[in-house]
Write an enzyme that holds these catalytic residues in place. Structure first.
Site, PDB file in Angstrom:
ATOM      1  CE1 TYR A 167      -0.579   2.871   6.861  1.00 26.77           C
ATOM      2  CE2 TYR A 167      -1.533   2.533   9.039  1.00 26.77           C
ATOM      3  CZ  TYR A 167      -1.124   2.030   7.813  1.00 26.77           C
ATOM      4  OH  TYR A 167      -1.277   0.700   7.538  1.00 26.77           O
ATOM      5  CE  LYS A 171      -3.869   1.910   5.206  1.00 27.52           C
ATOM      6  NZ  LYS A 171      -4.079   1.322   3.863  1.00 27.52           N
TER       7      LYS A 171
END
Length: 309
Positions: A167, A171
């Site tokens: 993640y 991001k």
């Protein structure tokens, strides 16, 4: 957000719009006149399964309030899905003005336990997913001479967090992609920015939020609304929205230390000055942060060499 700001005549695509933040974005845009493609394949939080219900439910909510929307259940995780999402806007409404990429999944695990499959699955939705919709959308926006693109990052990507290497990597990558869209879109009326939101959605499942202040998705939606509006004056930037606080997040670097040559010991000796944030460089992505970084660095080297000479 000023009540007079509307999106009449505009067509917006919002990915991951069946629940949470995406739903709030889609409903806000539609309530102010935008025609909205509500994209959501209805997967579970880890990206499995499929359910047309969430996207259809949001469309019903929008139309019940007098707005206009269409559901799209294509997945951002593939290039074909990305093309299908953009085509949905063009097929139904004949144009595309606003792209908000919000879709995301979570597969948490420590580095020592994270599988390659879980790493790729998260990148497929967040980072590759952003490219999968930006790639077909950008020529449409460029040729129209107008566009607003909002991509989603996270404090988990920019600051990191334990157990979310996939993640965080995705991001952080979103920021670089957004900067390129902003640079390449500058000459043709396309602005691209990053929203760094925090809200209580199903991603918060299992977390004790009893002491949290109000953090409903609707609290973050106006920031995306402004970034998606024709009056948006910024591009290549990041705006944070958390618990009612809106702020700018930015990259910066220290002026640093110049030497014509370095040893390992000299790096250690100068570390304090190297890391001194007292007079940071904040270089705007648009029009020329990349060039400015090089130019200013070279200028210091040239000035120091001339001084020594």
């Amino acid at each position: 957000m000023t009540a007079g700001l509307r999106y009449d005549g505009r067509v917006a695509v919002v990915t991951g719009a069946g629940r949470g933040l995406g739903r709030a974005y889609a409903r806000l845009l539609a309530s102010r006149g935008a025609k909205v493609v509500v994209n959501d394949p209805g997967v579970s939080m880890d990206g499995n399964g499929a359910d047309a219900g969430p996207a259809s439910d949001v469309v019903r909510e929008i139309t019940a309030d007098g707005g206009e929307a269409v559901a799209c259940t294509e997945s951002v995780a593939t290039a074909e899905g990305g093309r299908g999402i953009v085509s949905s806007a063009l097929d139904h409404y004949g144009r595309l003005d606003i792209l908000v990429h919000n879709a995301g999944i979570v597969r948490s695990a420590p580095l020592t336990e994270m599988t390659y499959e879980d790493f790729d699955a998260v990148l497929d939705v967040h980072l590759r997913g952003a490219f999968h919709v930006v790639r077909p959308a950008f020529p449409v926006l460029r040729d129209a001479g107008y566009g607003r693109v909002v991509l989603t990052s996270s404090i988990g990507g920019l600051y990191g967090n334990q157990g979310v290497a996939n993640y965080a990597a995705a991001k952080a990558g979103i920021v670089g992609l957004s900067n390129v869209v902003a640079l390449e879109g500058a000459a043709c009326g396309v602005r691209c920015n990053v929203i760094v939101p925090a809200a209580l959605t199903r991603m918060a499942a299992g977390i004790d939020t009893s002491a949290y202040p109000p953090m409903e998705p609707e609290l973050a939606a106006p920031v995306v609304g402004w970034l998606a509006h024709e009056s948006c004056t910024i591009t290549g930037e990041m705006l944070v929205s958390i618990a009612g606080r809106v702020a700018r997040m930015f990259l910066a670097e220290t002026p640093g230390v110049y030497r014509p040559s370095w040893s390992v010991e000299q790096v250690a000796e100068d570390l304090g000055a190297i890391r001194d944030t007292g007079a940071p460089w904040i270089l705007p992505v648009v029009p020329s942060a990349h060039v400015d970084h090089i130019r200013r660095s070279f200028a210091i080297a040239t000035e120091e060499e001339q001084h020594v000479g």
